[in-house]
Design an enzyme around this catalytic site. Structure first.
Site, short mmCIF file in Angstrom:
data_model
loop_
_atom_site.label_atom_id
_atom_site.label_comp_id
_atom_site.label_asym_id
_atom_site.label_seq_id
_atom_site.Cartn_x
_atom_site.Cartn_y
_atom_site.Cartn_z
N HIS A 98 0.87 -0.91 0.06
CA HIS A 98 -0.08 -0.38 -0.22
C HIS A 98 1.05 0.94 0.40
O HIS A 98 0.40 2.55 0.08
CB HIS A 98 -0.95 -0.01 1.01
CG HIS A 98 -1.80 -0.94 0.98
ND1 HIS A 98 -3.17 -0.88 0.46
CD2 HIS A 98 -2.71 -2.22 2.03
CE1 HIS A 98 -4.22 -1.52 0.49
NE2 HIS A 98 -3.80 -2.23 1.44
N LYS A 139 -7.98 13.97 5.11
CA LYS A 139 -7.89 12.43 5.69
C LYS A 139 -6.40 13.29 6.12
O LYS A 139 -6.26 13.82 6.99
CB LYS A 139 -6.57 12.04 4.33
CG LYS A 139 -5.70 13.50 3.64
CD LYS A 139 -5.18 13.53 2.45
CE LYS A 139 -6.73 13.66 0.89
NZ LYS A 139 -6.45 12.37 -0.01
N ARG A 140 -6.13 11.59 6.59
CA ARG A 140 -4.73 12.01 7.86
C ARG A 140 -3.72 12.81 7.65
O ARG A 140 -3.88 13.35 6.11
CB ARG A 140 -3.91 10.38 7.73
CG ARG A 140 -2.93 10.23 8.87
CD ARG A 140 -2.60 8.47 8.90
NE ARG A 140 -2.37 8.65 7.06
CZ ARG A 140 -1.09 7.97 6.36
NH1 ARG A 140 0.26 8.54 7.24
NH2 ARG A 140 -0.54 7.34 6.26
N LYS A 175 0.58 14.11 2.14
CA LYS A 175 -0.58 14.81 1.26
C LYS A 175 -0.87 16.10 1.20
O LYS A 175 -1.70 16.48 0.84
CB LYS A 175 -1.09 14.54 2.65
CG LYS A 175 -1.47 12.59 1.90
CD LYS A 175 -2.63 11.85 3.22
CE LYS A 175 -2.53 10.40 3.55
NZ LYS A 175 -2.98 9.73 2.29
N THR A 201 -8.48 6.28 -1.58
CA THR A 201 -9.63 5.85 -1.40
C THR A 201 -10.98 7.54 -2.34
O THR A 201 -11.95 7.16 -2.00
CB THR A 201 -10.29 5.32 -1.06
OG1 THR A 201 -10.12 5.47 0.57
CG2 THR A 201 -9.59 3.42 -1.50
N LYS A 236 -14.60 8.32 -3.49
CA LYS A 236 -15.93 8.75 -2.79
C LYS A 236 -16.14 10.07 -3.07
O LYS A 236 -16.92 10.51 -2.86
CB LYS A 236 -15.50 8.70 -1.45
CG LYS A 236 -15.12 7.21 -0.79
CD LYS A 236 -14.75 7.31 0.33
CE LYS A 236 -13.90 5.97 1.38
NZ LYS A 236 -13.12 5.43 2.46
#
Length: 816
Positions: free
Chosen positions: A360, A551-552, A557, A659, A663
Site C-alpha cells: 500500500h 485525510k490523515r 498529502k 480511496t 468517494k
C-alpha cells in the site's frame, strides 16, 4: 445477477424491537429513548444476521468453496446500523416505523459509536472489501484485532491537537458475538534448544514459552440483498485464567494479577507509540498475535474436512493487507513444520501458494523493518525460520546471478548493519505467490523502483488491482438524496453494478436533471453548514464553493500546500490585488499521529490561519477556513456529499492509490489533483475536461532528486507569490501572539529540507485554482462536469476490485 432484497413488515419489526426492549434490555415498551431504540433495533437485526450466517456457512460447506481470509491490522468499518439496514433491505421499513412513532431514525443512528478499529484508508479499504465479498457471494472473511481503544479522540486546544482516549467499547457493542469456545493459545518468548531427531536431522525445540489467549469476537458482514452474511473475526487478548493461582497462593497477589494485565494490554489500543522501545515491542506483539490467532483458526477450520494439507492452497487463500501481517509467512511455516511435521520443502510450497501480499505504500517509513534482536526475544523460533528462508532464497539468487554481492544485499530479508533488521516487505514478497499494487501508477513504481530486483526475478507475481469503494455505504447510505435521484432516473441496478452509472451520461446536460442534481448538492451543503455551526460556532455560506481536504495529516498529502494557497488568496484580497468573484469555504479534517511533530504543527497552522481569516472583515464574505475535529467514517459520510471540490494534491509518486478521491468523485465533486495514485485512472475515466490536474509528474520529481537540481532559494527569488507566503510564515502574520512558531516552515523550505516539493508545485497549483474559480462561475457547466464524474466512477467500485483479486490472485496459485 441482482440479489433479491429481503422484505419485512413494520408490524414484524415492531414485535422484534419490543421483544428486545423487554427481554434484552429490560425496558418498558414503547420507548422514545434513542439509545434503547438503537440497541433493540441492532439486536433485532443481529437475530436475522445470525440466521443468515448459519445458512451461508451451510452453503459453503456443501459446495466446499475456497475461502478467502483477509488479514489486516485495521478495519475501519464505521457505524453499522444504517449499512446493515440497507443491505438487509430494511432501511425504509425501519425509518417509516420510527417516523410513525415520532422518532427520527438519524437520531437513533447517532447513538452508535464509530468502532475504533482503524486509522485511515487502509482500514476503510478493508471494510469496503468485506462488504463486496459478501455482496458477490465470495466466502471472504476478515481477521483483525479487537482493540479496546481506537486511535484517539481528537480535541483541539488553542489550535493544537490533543489526544484523548477513544474507549469505543465503553458502551455495549450489540453487533458482535463473543466466541470463548473457539479461543486459541499463542506461544511467545521462551528459548530455542538445538536437538537432532532419530535420523540425525536438526530438530530445534521452542521451550519455556509464555502464552497468550486469543478470544474471538465475530461481527457479521452482510452482503447487499442479505443472501450472504460473512463475518469479521477480531481477536482480543486474554490470560489463561484471571490470575496465576499458584503465585497467588504463594502470597504474591500483585505479581499474579500483573500477568493478567500484561496479557490483556496487547489488544488495548490501536497503534501504540512506536517512538519508544516498549511501544515498538507492543506493536510487534500485536502483529504476531494477529497472524498466530488467524492461522490457528484457519487450519482448525480446514482440518474439519481434511486429513492432510494436500488441498490447503486449493481451499484457502490468505491476503496480507500491507506488511503488518507479514509474519504469517514464518508462522505458517512454523505450524506446518513444527506442529504438523511436514517436510520443509512441502511446507514452503504450501505457504507460497496460499499467501498473497498487497503493498500500500512506497514510503520507506511504512515498509516495516524489525530489529532481529527484538524478534529473537519475542518470537525466537520465527526469527530462526526467517533466517532459514533467507538462506535458501539467497542460495537461489546467487546461483542465478553469480558474483553479484550488491544484489544479494538488496534482496536479502535481512538488512545488515550495526543491528540487523528484518525487512518485512521482503519476507512477504518471498513467501507469497502474488504481490499487487493498488493503482496502475503505484504498481509500476513497485516494479521499476522499490521491488525492481524482485520484479526482474518473478515478473509473473506482480499484478495490479486498483482500489475501490463500496457504493452501498458511500452513495446509497451517505448520500440518500443523490441515490434516490439516480435510482429514479436509471433504476437501482447500480447498487450492485456501479458501471450502470454510465447510463447517467445522457442526462448530464438535461435541464431538469441538472437542476435536481444541483438542488441535492445545495441541500447536502446546508446539512454540513449546520454541523459546522453546531460544532465550531462558525457561520458558513452554503452557496460558497466547498473546497475540501480531509485525510490523515501527513507531509506527503500536502495539507501545507493547500494552506499556502489559502494564504496567497487572503494576501491578494487584503492588498487589493484581487477582487473575489467566488466565495470559498476551505474545509479540513484529519488526525496527526501523536509522535509526528510536523503534522501536529500543520494542524496548528490551519487553525491560526483560519482564526485570522475568519475574523478579518475584509474577507468575511469571501473566505472561510474550517477544521472539523475528530475525523471519522461517520463524519466523512456527512462531509463528502457536500463537496464541490476534492483536494487530492499529494506529491506525485507518494500516494499508492487513495480511496477518498473515489468517494468524492462518486458523490459529484470535481477533483483537483496531481498525477498520483488513482488520480491517474480517474483522469482516464472522467476525461481531461472534467478533472483539474497540475504539478510535477512522478518521473520528473525522481529526475530532480537524482540530478540534485532542486534549489528552493531560486523559487523564492523568482516567484513573488512563493516569497510572499513564506515571508508571512516567517514574519508572524498568523501568530502575532505566539511569535516565531511558524518560522520552521520558512527555514525548512529554504534549507532544502522539504522532501515533498511544495515550492515547484505551488505556482501551477495557483494557476489551476484560478481556472477552478472561473469554471465555478458557470453553474451549468460545473454541474455537467459533476454529473459526468458520477457517471464515470463505475470503475472505482470495490466490487470490481474484489472481482479482480478473485480472478488474478485468489484463484491463481503459482510455484517457484
Amino acid at each position: 445477477m441482482k440479489p433479491t432484497v429481503n422484505k419485512i413488515s413494520k408490524s414484524d419489526l415492531k414485535t422484534s424491537i419490543d421483544y428486545h426492549l423487554r427481554c434484552s434490555l429490560c425496558k418498558e415498551t414503547p420507548t422514545k429513548d434513542y439509545r434503547d431504540l438503537f440497541l433493540s433495533t441492532a439486536f433485532s437485526l443481529r437475530d436475522r444476521m445470525a440466521e443468515k450466517i448459519l445458512h451461508t456457512e451451510q452453503r459453503y460447506q456443501a459446495s466446499q468453496t475456497k475461502r478467502v481470509y483477509y488479514l489486516s491490522l485495521e478495519f475501519l468499518i464505521g457505524r453499522l446500523m444504517g449499512n446493515n439496514l440497507h443491505n438487509l433491505g430494511m432501511f425504509d421499513v425501519c425509518r417509516e416505523f420510527m417516523a410513525e412513532a415520532g422518532i427520527d431514525i438519524e437520531e437513533v443512528r447517532e447513538q452508535e459509536n464509530d468502532p475504533g478499529l482503524g486509522n485511515g484508508g487502509l482500514g476503510r479499504l478493508a471494510a469496503c472489501f468485506l462488504d463486496s465479498m459478501a455482496t458477490l457471494d465470495i466466502a471472504g472473511f476478515g481477521y483483525g484485532i479487537h482493540y479496546e481503544y481506537g486511535l484517539f479522540k481528537q480535541e483541539i486546544d488553542n489550535g493544537y491537537q490533543r489526544e484523548k482516549p477513544d474507549n469505543w467499547l465503553a458502551d455495549l457493542n450489540p453487533w458482535e458475538f463473543k466466541r470463548t469456545d473457539e479461543k486459541c493459545i499463542i506461544p511467545i518468548k521462551g528459548r530455542i534448544e538445538h536437538f537432532q531427531d532419530r535420523d540425525g536431522e536438526y530438530n530445534p525445540m521452542w521451550l519455556d514459552w509464555n502464552f497468550i489467549v486469543g478470544i474471538p469476537f465475530d461481527i457479521p458482514v452482510v452482503g447487499y440483498g442479505g443472501k450472504t452474511v460473512n463475518w469479521l473475526r477480531l481477536y482480543g487478548a486474554g490470560s489463561s485464567a484471571d490470575f496465576d493461582i499458584q503465585i497467588f497462593n504463594e502470597g504474591d497477589y500483585f505479581r499474579a494479577v500483573e500477568q493478567k494485565v500484561e496479557s490483556e494490554t496487547i489488544t488495548k489500543m490501536l497503534y501504540p507509540l512506536d517512538t519508544i522501545m516498549s511501544g515498538r515491542e507492543l506493536r510487534l506483539v500485536q502483529e504476531y498475535f494477529l497472524v498466530a490467532c488467524t492461522l490457528k483458526d484457519i487450519i482448525r477450520r480446514y482440518m474439519k474436512n481434511n486429513e492432510n494439507f494436500d488441498r490447503f492452497p486449493d481451499q484457502v487463500a490468505i491476503q496480507m493487507n500491507d506488511t503488518h501481517p507479514s509474519l504469517a509467512v514464518a508462522e505458517l511455516m512454523r505450524l506446518l513444520v513444527d506442529e504438523y511435521a511436514l517436510p520443509w520443502g512441502h511446507a514452503w510450497e504450501i505457504t507460497q501458494q496460499t499467501l498473497a501480499y498487497t503493498n500500500h505504500t512506497v514510503l520507506a517509513e511504512a515498509l516495516e523493518k524489525w530489529p532481529a534482536a527484538l524478534l529473537e526475544r519475542i518470537i525466537p523460533r520465527h526469527l530462526q525460520i526467517i533466517y532459514e528462508i533467507n538462506r535458501q532464497f539467497l542460495e537461489k539468487i546467487a546461483a542465478r546471478y553469480p558474483n553479484d554481492v550488491d544484489l544479494l544485499q538488496r534482496m536479502s530479508l535481512i538488512e545488515e548493519g550495526e543491528s540487523k533488521q528484518v525487512r518485512m516487505a521482503h519476507l512477504a514478497l518471498v513467501g507469497s505467490h502474488s504481490v499487487n499494487g493498488v493503482s496502475s501508477l503505484h504498481t509500476e513504481i513497485l516494479k521499476q523502483d522499490n521491488f525492481s530486483d524482485f520484479y526482474a526475478l518473478w515478473p509473473e507475481r506482480f499484478v495490479n488491482v486498483t482500489n475501490g469503494i463500496t457504493q452501498r455505504r458511500w452513495l446509497l447510505g451517505a448520500n440518500p438524496r443523490l441515490a434516490e435521484l439516480i435510482t429514479d432516473t436509471i433504476g437501482d441496478s447500480w447498487i450492485t453494478d456501479l458501471s450502470q452509472l454510465r447510463r447517467l451520461e445522457p442526462h448530464a446536460d438535461q435541464t431538469v436533471f441538472m437542476d435536481e442534481f444541483r438542488d441535492i448538492k445545495r441541500a447536502n451543503k446546508e446539512d454540513l453548514s449546520k454541523i459546522i455551526s453546531d460544532t465550531l460556532w462558525l457561520s458558513i455560506d452554503p452557496d460558497s464553493l466547498f473546497d475540501i481536504h480531509i485525510k490523515r495529516i501527513h507531509e506527503y498529502k500536502r495539507q501545507l500546500l493547500k494552506i499556502m494557497h489559502i494564504v496567497h488568496e487572503y494576501l491578494q484580497i487584503i492588498r487589493g490585488e484581487k477582487t473575489p468573484t467566488v466565495a470559498k469555504t476551505f474545509i479540513f479534517a484529519g488526525k496527526a499521529a501523536p509522535g509526528y511533530w510536523v503534522a501536529k504543527q500543520i494542524i496548528k497552522l490551519i487553525h491560526n490561519v483560519g482564526q485570522v481569516i475568519n475574523q478579518d472583515r475584509r474577507v468575511r464574505d469571501a473566505l472561510k477556513v474550517v477544521f472539523l475535529p475528530d475525523y471519522s467514517v461517520s463524519l466523512a459520510e456527512k462531509i463528502i456529499p457536500a463537496a464541490d471540490l476534492s483536494e487530492q494534491i499529494s506529491m506525485a509518486g507518494q500516494e499508492a492509490s487513495g480511496t477518498g478521491n473515489m468517494k468524492f468523485m462518486l458523490n459529484g465533486a470535481l477533483t483537483v489533483g496531481t498525477l498520483d495514485g488513482a488520480n491517474v485512472e480517474m483522469l482516464e475515466e472522467a476525461g481531461a475536461d472534467n478533472i483539474f490536474i497540475f504539478g510535477l509528474k512522478a518521473e520528473e520529481i525522481t529526475d530532480m532528486i537524482k540530478k540534485k537540481n532542486y534549489h528552493p532559494v531560486e523559487y523564492y527569488r523568482l516567484f513573488p507569490e512563493i516569497r510572499r507566503v513564506l515571508d508571512a510564515f516567517r514574519d508572524n502574520t498568523f501568530c502575532p501572539d505566539e511569535q516565531g512558531i511558524f518560522q520552521w516552515i520558512y527555514h525548512r523550505m529554504m534549507n532544502n529540507e522539504d522532501s515533498y516539493f511544495h515550492l515547484p508545485d505551488f505556482s501551477p497549483y495557483i494557476q489551476v485554482q484560478d481556472q477552478i474559480e472561473a469554471e465555478y462561475l458557470d453553474p451549468v457547466n460545473w454541474t455537467k462536469k459533476a454529473i459526468l464524474n458520477v457517471a464515470r466512477s463505475g470503475k472505482f467500485s470495490s466490487d470490481r476490485a474484489i472481482s479482480d483479486y478473485n480472478r488474478l490472485i485468489w484463484n491463481k496459485n503459482a510455484q517457484s
